[in-house]
Design a protein around this motif. Structure first.
Motif, PDB file in Angstrom:
ATOM      1  N   SER A  13       5.319  11.240  10.890  1.00  0.00           N
ATOM      2  CA  SER A  13       4.167  10.700  11.922  1.00  0.00           C
ATOM      3  C   SER A  13       3.770   9.303   9.791  1.00  0.00           C
ATOM      4  N   PRO A  14       3.873   8.672  11.117  1.00  0.00           N
ATOM      5  CA  PRO A  14       2.778   7.012   9.861  1.00  0.00           C
ATOM      6  C   PRO A  14       1.625   7.938   9.784  1.00  0.00           C
ATOM      7  N   ALA A  15       0.847   8.915   9.606  1.00  0.00           N
ATOM      8  CA  ALA A  15      -0.624   9.272  10.330  1.00  0.00           C
ATOM      9  C   ALA A  15      -1.717   8.551  10.594  1.00  0.00           C
ATOM     10  N   LEU A  16      -1.196   7.194  10.692  1.00  0.00           N
ATOM     11  CA  LEU A  16      -2.429   6.199  11.908  1.00  0.00           C
ATOM     12  C   LEU A  16      -2.701   6.383  13.055  1.00  0.00           C
ATOM     13  N   ALA A  17      -4.394   6.539  13.095  1.00  0.00           N
ATOM     14  CA  ALA A  17      -5.282   5.353  12.511  1.00  0.00           C
ATOM     15  C   ALA A  17      -6.164   6.278  11.287  1.00  0.00           C
ATOM     16  N   LYS A  18      -6.608   5.520  10.714  1.00  0.00           N
ATOM     17  CA  LYS A  18      -7.573   6.679   9.956  1.00  0.00           C
ATOM     18  C   LYS A  18      -9.200   6.413  10.112  1.00  0.00           C
ATOM     19  N   PRO A  19      -9.793   7.576  10.278  1.00  0.00           N
ATOM     20  CA  PRO A  19     -11.693   7.135   9.943  1.00  0.00           C
ATOM     21  C   PRO A  19     -11.372   6.640   8.761  1.00  0.00           C
ATOM     22  N   VAL A  20     -12.496   5.594   9.549  1.00  0.00           N
ATOM     23  CA  VAL A  20     -13.613   5.498   8.232  1.00  0.00           C
ATOM     24  C   VAL A  20     -14.698   5.955   7.148  1.00  0.00           C
ATOM     25  N   GLN A  21     -14.975   7.194   7.744  1.00  0.00           N
ATOM     26  CA  GLN A  21     -15.516   7.847   6.842  1.00  0.00           C
ATOM     27  C   GLN A  21     -14.781   8.863   6.043  1.00  0.00           C
TER      28      GLN A  21
END
Length: 311
Positions: A162-170
């Protein structure tokens, strides 16, 4: 220690998005630090009003329609969503809120809502297995460095490259809340994955025992117990006089004497004393379960009569 107060709602009883927005904005304006909602698809008593709203859909709206208050679930059921899409969904809401989101996640317990909406409801042991694997996938996806991929060899939720996206901003990902009265798997999961452990709807003495158990498990696992926030959830019913108290208890279909025994009910001074009992037991945060969402004056009475008296 200062006890942090969050407002906690049960929208499956029939609240619309506009109802939730009014409560969330009032909570924000009155100085409460969080607005949380349950994640259920079926009412518990009554007729359900206009019907349920989806937790993460409404939180996405609230992320844009509020500006400072923390937002989250207490708790999302692991049976409702696949962990990969849930990670994307929660990360998106975190981005939309500017980093104000928290995720309460549990194994699920309300069989009727599953059968009512065609959601599989496996036995308890499998639900906990799925919860544990969901936590591994969620934290793995959020914790994967940008540009890297994430894989997970799981029984229920295998993940490959998995590209492991999207990312949290915290930073560090969205804080995870785990709670309940289990003595073995629940504390272990909290220690391994959570930022917060919640003791829901138990007396202060029992909450203290649950907190102590989590602290013991953390110590055994080599985690600093103080790195876990300890919280409790209690129904709230505050009134400036007995007549108002009884009206508010009647409005939520509860006996006032029972509420005084099993919740945070009474005058502002009485409720402050009850909160002090939870603080003495180790609670750093309390979720105030507000059941009459039309009574915004109730929130104001709590804010004016209780908040200023907290240490």
């Amino acid at each position: 220690m200062t006890v942090d107060l969050h407002i906690f709602t049960e929208p499956q009883q029939g609240a619309t998005y506009d109802d939730l927005l009014a409560v969330a904005r009032a909570a924000e304006d009155l100085g409460f630090s969080g607005f949380f909602r349950s994640d259920h698809y079926l009412h518990m008593g009554g007729d359900g009003g206009a019907g349920p709203t989806d937790a993460w859909t409404t939180l996405a709206g609230l992320a844009r329609d509020t500006s400072t208050i923390r937002l989250g679930t207490l708790v999302t059921s692991a049976t409702f969503r696949l962990p990969g899409p849930l990670a994307v969904q929660v990360a998106g809401v975190d981005q939309m809120s500017g980093g104000r989101v928290e995720l309460g996640l549990g194994a699920g317990w309300f069989e009727a809502e599953h059968t009512a909406y065609g959601i599989p409801f496996p036995p308890l042991g499998e639900r906990f297995d799925r919860l544990e694997e969901q936590l591994a996938v969620l934290t793995g996806l959020w914790g994967t460095a940008p540009g890297d991929t994430f894989s997970h060899k799981g029984t229920h939720y295998p993940v490959v490259d998995s590209p492991a996206l999207a990312k949290p901003v915290q930073e560090g990902g969205v804080p995870i809340i785990i709670g309940g009265g289990g003595r073995r798997r629940t504390p272990a999961l909290a220690v391994r994955y959570a930022a917060e452990f919640n003791a829901p709807f138990v007396p202060a003495t029992e909450a203290g025992r649950l907190f102590d158990r989590v602290h013991d498990v953390a110590t055994e696992a080599g985690r600093d117990p103080s790195s876990l926030t300890m919280s409790a959830a209690q129904v709230v019913c505050v009134g400036r006089d007995e007549a108002m108290l009884r009206r508010r208890a009647d409005a939520i279909g509860r006996d006032l004497d029972e509420l005084r025994s099993n919740g945070l009910a009474g005058s502002p001074a009485e409720v402050v004393d009850k909160i002090a009992g939870f603080e003495a037991a180790g609670a750093e945060r309390i979720y105030l379960q507000v059941l009459d969402l039309a009574d915004l004056d109730h929130l104001a009475d709590v804010a004016e009569g209780v908040l200023p008296q907290l240490p």
